[in-house]
Write an enzyme that holds these catalytic residues in place. Structure first.
Site, short mmCIF file in Angstrom:
data_model
loop_
_atom_site.label_atom_id
_atom_site.label_comp_id
_atom_site.label_asym_id
_atom_site.label_seq_id
_atom_site.Cartn_x
_atom_site.Cartn_y
_atom_site.Cartn_z
N HIS A 72 15.50 -0.90 2.30
CA HIS A 72 15.06 -0.29 3.57
C HIS A 72 14.99 -1.36 4.65
O HIS A 72 14.36 -2.39 4.46
CB HIS A 72 13.68 0.37 3.40
CG HIS A 72 13.73 1.74 2.81
ND1 HIS A 72 12.72 2.66 2.97
CD2 HIS A 72 14.68 2.34 2.05
CE1 HIS A 72 13.05 3.78 2.36
NE2 HIS A 72 14.23 3.62 1.77
N TYR A 201 4.48 6.08 8.27
CA TYR A 201 3.02 5.89 8.23
C TYR A 201 2.45 6.66 9.42
O TYR A 201 2.80 6.35 10.57
CB TYR A 201 2.66 4.41 8.37
CG TYR A 201 3.02 3.54 7.19
CD1 TYR A 201 4.32 3.07 7.01
CD2 TYR A 201 2.06 3.16 6.26
CE1 TYR A 201 4.65 2.25 5.94
CE2 TYR A 201 2.37 2.33 5.18
CZ TYR A 201 3.68 1.89 5.03
OH TYR A 201 4.01 1.08 3.96
N PRO A 293 -3.63 -0.09 -0.29
CA PRO A 293 -2.16 -0.01 -0.43
C PRO A 293 -1.41 0.17 0.89
O PRO A 293 -0.20 0.16 0.92
CB PRO A 293 -1.95 1.17 -1.36
CG PRO A 293 -3.21 1.92 -1.38
CD PRO A 293 -4.29 0.98 -1.00
N LYS A 297 1.06 -4.36 -0.43
CA LYS A 297 0.94 -5.78 -0.80
C LYS A 297 0.47 -6.02 -2.23
O LYS A 297 0.68 -7.11 -2.77
CB LYS A 297 -0.04 -6.47 0.15
CG LYS A 297 0.51 -6.62 1.55
CD LYS A 297 1.75 -7.49 1.58
CE LYS A 297 2.64 -7.18 2.77
NZ LYS A 297 4.05 -7.27 2.44
N TYR A 385 5.02 -7.39 6.79
CA TYR A 385 5.40 -6.28 5.91
C TYR A 385 6.50 -6.72 4.93
O TYR A 385 6.45 -6.37 3.75
CB TYR A 385 5.87 -5.08 6.74
CG TYR A 385 5.98 -3.80 5.94
CD1 TYR A 385 7.18 -3.43 5.34
CD2 TYR A 385 4.88 -2.95 5.80
CE1 TYR A 385 7.28 -2.25 4.60
CE2 TYR A 385 4.97 -1.77 5.06
CZ TYR A 385 6.17 -1.44 4.47
OH TYR A 385 6.27 -0.27 3.72
P1 FAS Z 1 -2.48 -3.94 -13.60
O1 FAS Z 1 -3.81 -3.31 -13.37
O2 FAS Z 1 -1.24 -3.21 -13.23
O3 FAS Z 1 -2.31 -4.29 -15.17
C1 FAS Z 1 -3.40 -4.80 -15.89
C2 FAS Z 1 -3.15 -4.54 -17.37
O4 FAS Z 1 -4.21 -5.17 -18.11
C3 FAS Z 1 -3.19 -3.05 -17.72
O5 FAS Z 1 -2.04 -2.69 -18.46
C4 FAS Z 1 -4.46 -2.90 -18.54
O6 FAS Z 1 -4.32 -1.96 -19.60
C5 FAS Z 1 -4.66 -4.30 -19.11
N1 FAS Z 1 -6.07 -4.61 -19.40
C6 FAS Z 1 -7.15 -4.37 -18.61
N2 FAS Z 1 -8.27 -4.79 -19.22
C7 FAS Z 1 -7.89 -5.31 -20.43
C8 FAS Z 1 -8.59 -5.88 -21.52
N3 FAS Z 1 -9.92 -6.01 -21.49
N4 FAS Z 1 -7.89 -6.28 -22.61
C9 FAS Z 1 -6.53 -6.15 -22.63
N5 FAS Z 1 -5.80 -5.61 -21.63
C10 FAS Z 1 -6.49 -5.19 -20.56
N6 FAS Z 1 0.04 -1.55 -4.88
C11 FAS Z 1 0.98 -1.36 -3.92
O7 FAS Z 1 1.60 -2.35 -3.49
N7 FAS Z 1 1.23 -0.09 -3.43
C12 FAS Z 1 0.57 1.02 -3.91
O8 FAS Z 1 0.81 2.13 -3.48
C13 FAS Z 1 -0.40 0.87 -4.92
N8 FAS Z 1 -1.07 1.95 -5.44
C14 FAS Z 1 -2.03 1.75 -6.41
C15 FAS Z 1 -2.76 2.84 -6.96
C16 FAS Z 1 -3.74 2.63 -7.94
C17 FAS Z 1 -4.51 3.81 -8.52
C18 FAS Z 1 -4.04 1.32 -8.37
C19 FAS Z 1 -5.12 1.06 -9.40
C20 FAS Z 1 -3.33 0.24 -7.83
C21 FAS Z 1 -2.31 0.45 -6.86
N9 FAS Z 1 -1.58 -0.60 -6.32
C22 FAS Z 1 -0.64 -0.45 -5.37
C23 FAS Z 1 -1.80 -1.93 -6.75
C24 FAS Z 1 -1.06 -2.11 -8.06
O9 FAS Z 1 0.30 -1.84 -7.86
C25 FAS Z 1 -1.34 -3.51 -8.52
O10 FAS Z 1 -1.19 -4.45 -7.47
C26 FAS Z 1 -0.52 -3.90 -9.69
O11 FAS Z 1 -0.67 -2.93 -10.70
C27 FAS Z 1 -1.01 -5.28 -10.14
O12 FAS Z 1 -0.48 -5.53 -11.37
P2 FAS Z 1 -1.33 -6.34 -12.48
O13 FAS Z 1 -1.97 -7.50 -11.83
O14 FAS Z 1 -0.39 -6.52 -13.61
O15 FAS Z 1 -2.54 -5.37 -12.88
C1 PHB Z 2 4.40 4.07 -2.43
O1 PHB Z 2 5.58 4.47 -2.34
O2 PHB Z 2 3.69 4.32 -3.42
C2 PHB Z 2 3.82 3.26 -1.30
C3 PHB Z 2 4.66 2.79 -0.31
C4 PHB Z 2 4.13 2.03 0.73
C5 PHB Z 2 2.76 1.79 0.77
C6 PHB Z 2 1.92 2.27 -0.24
C7 PHB Z 2 2.46 3.01 -1.28
O3 PHB Z 2 2.23 1.07 1.80
#
Ligand code: FAS
Ligand code: PHB
Length: 390
Positions: A72, A201, A293, A297, A385
């Site tokens: 994009h 957005y 989100p 980032k 961004y």
């Molecule tokens: P993660 O949380 O992805 O992974 C951590 C892992 O550790 C999991 O698999 C978990 O099972 C494991 N774990 C936890 N505790 C443990 C323990 N005690 N023992 C063993 N394993 C354990 N980011 C964006 O950029 N855009 C978005 O739209 C966006 N939406 C999101 C929506 C939600 C609901 C959440 C929670 C996050 C969102 N994020 C978004 C942020 C997300 O993408 C994170 O930045 C990304 O998952 C980070 O990855 P990890 O650091 O690997 O953590």
């Molecule tokens: C998504 O596609 O999940 C998304 C994209 C941009 C954002 C947040 C979430 O800023």
């Protein structure tokens, strides 16, 4: 068992670090408390910075992303019934972002780990990091009723916001900074074509909305909602109606609706823990920081943490230098805080806050007006961004 690096967490952080280490000949084991299927059932991020794309290529896990991802060159800000395109490519001298779901990226990294013989232990209970303040750390975990121990040189806490790693650090050794936003995001996935070829957005009196996608046939939409909203109160029809009310008419008329196959509410917070290194334990990704989100980032910050830590571990093992390890926390935090600022700024500019004063609302409108009429302001938005340099 003994390995060089134990990685707690098999999300994007843990898998990306594990693959880079494996490809560099540095032995590592990943532990996760849930199954692969559970991890792949989570729907999260959707936008990758170029630096994240490069890291996935470095991990030889980018083939499907390049084949199926959507590059994009811009996105739109919608407000006051109109929209204004932010020309990322033109404003940043040729940079763009890649739209590719975190679920797909995680699956690709899991596949690479299997192909390269990486050891991942799933459904590992009661994972605990030990003696990371000394020179001989180890990790214990329970599986099939047996307590196992893995001796190692280093522990990478890639276990997310609710993980065990950050909680294992003595209170006096860590400081955290937090801001909780008074709203959440209600998101859906639906097998319908996106309303627009780029993201939108939207800032509307009824609240924020985001039109995103996972492919040209699969859409990802979000609307700002109150923190006490319940999923069961949001039928698909109600969601589609509310989304269209928050978009300019020419976009609302073109929204293709359909049944959602995923619907969830995520709270929004800004959180940073400092420092991110405790001798032999490192915090990586969401274990150390959370951003709303809005600026896309979260996942990309996890990738830059992995880059800094991998470089440090590579220098330790290959060049017998600990300069990179010593610098990990300060280097990662310098980039993290700039992304935390950007995510806070974009969230503040695009959402309606429940207790907004008339003055605050006029400031928000002036911010949008300035942003969409100043090349300097749009360039600042665009360079954040697409991602600031590592
Ligand atoms: P993660 O949380 O992805 O992974 C951590 C892992 O550790 C999991 O698999 C978990 O099972 C494991 N774990 C936890 N505790 C443990 C323990 N005690 N023992 C063993 N394993 C354990 N980011 C964006 O950029 N855009 C978005 O739209 C966006 N939406 C999101 C929506 C939600 C609901 C959440 C929670 C996050 C969102 N994020 C978004 C942020 C997300 O993408 C994170 O930045 C990304 O998952 C980070 O990855 P990890 O650091 O690997 O953590
Ligand atoms: C998504 O596609 O999940 C998304 C994209 C941009 C954002 C947040 C979430 O800023």
């Amino acid at each position: 068992m003994r390995t060089q690096v134990v990685i707690i967490g098999s999300g994007p952080s843990g898998l990306l670090l594990g693959q880079l280490l494996t490809d560099a000949g540095i032995d590592n084991v990943i532990l996760d408390r849930v199954s692969k299927e559970y991890i792949l059932g989570r729907v999260r991020a959707g936008v990758l910075e170029e630096s994240t794309v490069r890291l996935l290529d470095e991990a030889n896990a980018g083939k499907r992303m390049h084949a199926e991802g959507l590059p994009h060159d811009g996105f739109s800000l919608a407000f006051d019934g109109r929209d204004h395109r932010i020309d990322l490519f033109g404003l940043t001298g040729g940079k763009r972002v890649m739209v590719y779901g975190q679920t797909e990226l995680t699956s690709d990294l899991m596949q690479r780990r299997e192909e390269t013989g990486g050891v991942s232990i799933h459904e590992a209970g009661n994972v605990v990091p030990h003696d990371f303040d000394g020179a001989a750390p180890y990790v214990t975990y329970e599986k099939d009723g047996i307590t196992h121990r893995i001796d190692c040189d280093f522990i990478a806490g890639c276990d997310g916001f609710h993980g065990v790693s950050r909680k294992s650090v003595p209170d006096g050794a860590i400081r955290s900074y937090e801001k909780i936003y008074p709203f959440g995001w209600l998101g859906i996935l639906a097998e319908v074509p996106p309303v627009n070829h780029e993201l939108i957005y939207a800032n509307h009196a009824r609240g924020f909305a985001l039109c995103s996608m996972r492919s040209t046939t699969r859409s990802r939409y979000y609307i700002q909602c109150a923190l006490d909203e319940k999923i069961e109160d949001w039928s698909d029809d109600r969601f589609w109606d509310e989304l269209r009310r928050r978009l300019p008419d020419f976009h609302a008329e073109r929204v293709t609706t359909g049944p959602s196959f995923e619907k969830s509410i995520a709270p929004l917070r800004s959180f940073v823990a400092e420092p991110m290194r405790f001798n032999r334990l490192f915090l990586v990704g969401d274990a150390a920081h959370i951003v709303p989100p809005t600026g896309a980032k979260g996942l990309n910050l996890a990738a830059s943490d992995v880059h800094y830590l991998f470089q440090g571990l590579l220098e330790h093992y290959k060049e017998k230098s600990d300069a990179g390890i010593e610098a990990y926390s300060s280097r990662a935090l310098a980039r993290i805080w700039k992304a935390v600022r950007f995510s806070w700024w974009m969230t503040t500019m695009m959402h309606r806050f429940p207790d907004t004063l008339d003055f605050d609302q006029k400031i928000q409108e002036a911010e949008l007006d300035y942003l969409t009429h100043s090349r300097a302001a749009s360039t600042a938005l665009a360079e954040n961004y697409v991602g600031l340099p590592f």
